[in-house]
Scaffold this motif. Sequence first.
Motif, PDB file in Angstrom:
ATOM      1  N   ASP A  96     -50.015 -37.395  81.532  1.00 52.73           N
ATOM      2  CA  ASP A  96     -48.686 -37.387  80.902  1.00 52.73           C
ATOM      3  C   ASP A  96     -48.857 -37.126  79.410  1.00 52.73           C
ATOM      4  O   ASP A  96     -49.030 -38.054  78.616  1.00 52.73           O
ATOM      5  N   PHE A  98     -47.650 -34.399  75.974  1.00 54.20           N
ATOM      6  CA  PHE A  98     -46.786 -33.361  75.414  1.00 54.20           C
ATOM      7  C   PHE A  98     -47.592 -32.572  74.391  1.00 54.20           C
ATOM      8  O   PHE A  98     -48.230 -33.161  73.511  1.00 54.20           O
ATOM      9  N   LEU A 110     -38.938 -28.368  74.832  1.00 59.55           N
ATOM     10  CA  LEU A 110     -39.660 -29.570  75.253  1.00 59.55           C
ATOM     11  C   LEU A 110     -38.760 -30.799  75.202  1.00 59.55           C
ATOM     12  O   LEU A 110     -38.722 -31.610  76.138  1.00 59.55           O
ATOM     13  N   GLU A 113     -36.075 -30.699  77.966  1.00 56.42           N
ATOM     14  CA  GLU A 113     -36.619 -31.000  79.290  1.00 56.42           C
ATOM     15  C   GLU A 113     -36.848 -32.496  79.467  1.00 56.42           C
ATOM     16  O   GLU A 113     -36.719 -33.024  80.574  1.00 56.42           O
ATOM     17  N   GLU A 114     -37.194 -33.167  78.395  1.00 51.14           N
ATOM     18  CA  GLU A 114     -37.425 -34.611  78.463  1.00 51.14           C
ATOM     19  C   GLU A 114     -36.113 -35.388  78.459  1.00 51.14           C
ATOM     20  O   GLU A 114     -35.972 -36.378  79.179  1.00 51.14           O
ATOM     21  N   GLU A 115     -35.144 -34.959  77.648  1.00 57.27           N
ATOM     22  CA  GLU A 115     -33.855 -35.665  77.549  1.00 57.27           C
ATOM     23  C   GLU A 115     -32.746 -34.644  77.307  1.00 57.27           C
ATOM     24  O   GLU A 115     -32.688 -34.031  76.238  1.00 57.27           O
ATOM     25  N   SER A 177     -35.066 -41.263  74.600  1.00 57.18           N
ATOM     26  CA  SER A 177     -36.388 -41.221  75.215  1.00 57.18           C
ATOM     27  C   SER A 177     -37.431 -41.828  74.286  1.00 57.18           C
ATOM     28  O   SER A 177     -37.579 -41.408  73.137  1.00 57.18           O
ATOM     29  N   LYS A 179     -40.563 -41.508  74.424  1.00 52.08           N
ATOM     30  CA  LYS A 179     -41.592 -40.514  74.102  1.00 52.08           C
ATOM     31  C   LYS A 179     -41.153 -39.646  72.926  1.00 52.08           C
ATOM     32  O   LYS A 179     -41.918 -39.416  71.978  1.00 52.08           O
ATOM     33  N   LEU A 180     -39.919 -39.178  72.971  1.00 50.41           N
ATOM     34  CA  LEU A 180     -39.413 -38.349  71.879  1.00 50.41           C
ATOM     35  C   LEU A 180     -39.288 -39.156  70.596  1.00 50.41           C
ATOM     36  O   LEU A 180     -39.551 -38.648  69.498  1.00 50.41           O
TER      37      LEU A 180
END
Length: 488
Positions: A96, A98, A110, A113-115, A177, A179-180
């Motif tokens: 996992d 990016f 990117l 696609e994630e949020e 998100s 991650k973001l």
Amino acid sequence: MNKNIYIIGSGFSSLSASCYLAKEGYKVTVLEKNDTLGGRARQYKKDGFTFDLGPSWYWMPDVFERFFADFGKKPSDYYILDKLSPGYEVYFGKNDSFKISDRLEEIYQLFEEEEKGSSKHLKSFLDSAKSNYETAILDLVYKPGISPLELVNSTTIARVTQFFSTIRTQVRKNIKSQKLIQILEFPVLFLGAKPSNTPAFYNFMNYADFGLGTWHPRGGMYKVIEGMVTLATTLGVKFQVDANVEKIVVDEQNNVKGLVVNGDEIETNLVLSGADYHHTETLLNQNLRQYSEIYWAKKTFAPSSLLFYVGFDKKVKNVSHHTLFFDTDFDLHAVEIYDQPKWPTAPLFYANFTSITDRTSAPEGKEAGFFLIPLAPGIEDTEALREEYFHKIVDRFESLTNQKIKESVLFKRSFCVKDFEQEYNSYKGNAYGMANTLLQTAFLRPRIKSSKVNNLYFTGQLTVPGPGVPPALISGKIASDLIKKNQL
């Protein structure tokens, strides 16, 4: 006008100042305590491997261009730059990760696609970041930090709320998100403070990241040092290595009178120190120091680091030139650096494999690895702890990237709190200087000109504008401009 000046230390800020002062006709001598030039940006070579000991990210290329342009030169006159694609990679878990592209459109994709909908917010965020970058780099960061009025103009007044909000608040307003969020909060770590303590105005670091990209000087960051030394030498700057400054000599009228270097006194009445600010003041008698030990103890310092320089006997897979490992709790690690200093429970870490893109840094078929764990400054530092944490991060690295690397280690060298103290006289062994929090910004940072000793000046990451290589170049210019102004 006094035209003879000694500069203590040979890091980026000192080299920058030496060039500007030499251009103005000063007779400049740079004194470096270690046996090679570059300060924290020295280089380590072993068995065909080459490692940058310190800074490894080349961001804000326009600042480097502006520096060299001031002397009628270009970075390409001294070193070759390669733009990295991806700029870097971030691991959040096993399989996992990016990859952050060097193209904005791909970054927007990117995020989307994630949020869903996040790319719209990112575009708005980066518009603000770009505007702040232009305001900061073209104006604010070149101020000497003498008066609060330096920050007051129509542009900054329009942005005043951004100085009282934080990066964390701004990022999390529209992005959900985690991650973001971590990707957007990551760049301010270069400023040495938590996103929750960093003014929102500093989102210009996100423009430096996504907008300007991540670059690599072929041969390593030390090529920049070599270029600056070459430039300085052509301007007439003299360099002395193994030159340990032991005391700043001051006369009865509080004027700089000389320096004691390796036991011998050198006469000079003008000194600029690019060495650690706290250490430099210990070279003065107590009554001539501007800042007490209580003052320093209350300040928020950027982290120290545990660093490993590792030679591998094979190529490493599933990583990029710059790879960040954010698979553990970001906030817990921050607490264990800033709020409750201790060795981190489950540290985030960073790995750098320059030999992925730069063949000069490792022999054919082998890999040069640089690992960094941010740590609280001033904590206990033992060989046993270093070894324990090496195995902790390598175990995670192997799991996350699906490969074995321990048995491929040819050699490793570590560098930690004690080394920062011994090699660079760094306060509590910090790696990056003083954090850029709201109460440690601009005129609230330690002064460039001593208020107690005439003709003593300071430059570097504890003064304005703050931590990082581009700010260090700017700090050298600011200090040289102030010296020139005061010497007229």
